[in-house]
Design a protein around this motif. Structure first.
Motif, PDB file in Angstrom:
ATOM      1  N   UNK A  24       0.779  -1.229   0.000  1.00 45.93           N
ATOM      2  CA  UNK A  24       0.000   0.000   0.000  1.00 45.93           C
ATOM      3  C   UNK A  24       0.811   1.279   0.000  1.00 45.93           C
ATOM      4  N   UNK A  25       2.121   1.163   0.106  1.00 45.15           N
ATOM      5  CA  UNK A  25       2.941   2.356   0.070  1.00 45.15           C
ATOM      6  C   UNK A  25       2.960   2.968  -1.322  1.00 45.15           C
ATOM      7  N   UNK A  26       3.537   4.172  -1.407  1.00 46.15           N
ATOM      8  CA  UNK A  26       3.621   4.831  -2.703  1.00 46.15           C
ATOM      9  C   UNK A  26       3.937   6.294  -2.560  1.00 46.15           C
ATOM     10  N   UNK A  27       3.748   7.000  -3.663  1.00 42.00           N
ATOM     11  CA  UNK A  27       3.996   8.434  -3.720  1.00 42.00           C
ATOM     12  C   UNK A  27       2.667   9.176  -3.682  1.00 42.00           C
ATOM     13  N   UNK A  28       2.576  10.155  -2.809  1.00 40.19           N
ATOM     14  CA  UNK A  28       1.342  10.925  -2.670  1.00 40.19           C
ATOM     15  C   UNK A  28       1.693  12.375  -2.392  1.00 40.19           C
ATOM     16  N   UNK A  29       0.827  13.273  -2.804  1.00 42.65           N
ATOM     17  CA  UNK A  29       1.057  14.688  -2.533  1.00 42.65           C
ATOM     18  C   UNK A  29       0.677  15.028  -1.102  1.00 42.65           C
ATOM     19  N   UNK A  30       1.268  16.072  -0.596  1.00 42.56           N
ATOM     20  CA  UNK A  30       0.925  16.544   0.746  1.00 42.56           C
ATOM     21  C   UNK A  30      -0.577  16.803   0.823  1.00 42.56           C
ATOM     22  N   UNK A  31      -1.161  16.385   1.937  1.00 45.39           N
ATOM     23  CA  UNK A  31      -2.598  16.499   2.118  1.00 45.39           C
ATOM     24  C   UNK A  31      -3.375  15.287   1.666  1.00 45.39           C
TER      25      UNK A  31
END
Length: 124
Positions: free
Chosen positions: A8-15
């Motif tokens: 479930x990990x990954x890259x996400x934007x702040x917020x």
């Protein structure tokens, strides 16, 4: 032997939000307290959250209180970490942990089992 496999990990934007999962092998899932820890580059491993074997007690690190929620699903032998309002400082490798002693689990020392970790990256 118990094995823990995170996903479930990954890259996400702040917020943004992410949900991590930790699948636990074996028939003894209900006897283990479960937890999440994280480690950022150059930093010590940090306690994130724990949940008792019964699911009745949860504890959170100060930096994630109000934003992260730990839960467990006995039918699927899985523990989750729901993360909302993510911040760049949440960037780390997140590890799932299991121990039959909740206090040992929370300490992060001599914990029975660890997963391999999943990377969470929060961009600003």
């Amino acid at each position: 032997q118990v094995q823990l496999v995170e996903s479930g990990g990954g890259l996400v934007q702040a917020g943004g939000s992410l949900r991590l999962s930790c699948a636990v092998s074996g028939r003894t899932f209900s006897t283990y307290a479960m937890g999440w820890f994280r480690q950022a580059p150059g930093k010590e491993r940090e306690f994130v959250a724990s949940i008792s074997s019964s699911g009745g007690s949860t504890t959170y690190g100060d930096s994630v209180k109000g934003r992260f929620t730990i839960s467990r699903e006995y039918a699927k032998n899985t523990v989750y970490l729901q993360m909302i309002s993510l911040k760049p400082e949440d960037t780390a490798v997140y590890y799932c942990a299991a121990d039959q002693n909740l206090n040992i689990l929370r300490s992060g020392v001599k914990v029975d089992y660890w997963g391999q970790g999943t990377q969470v990256t929060v961009s600003s």
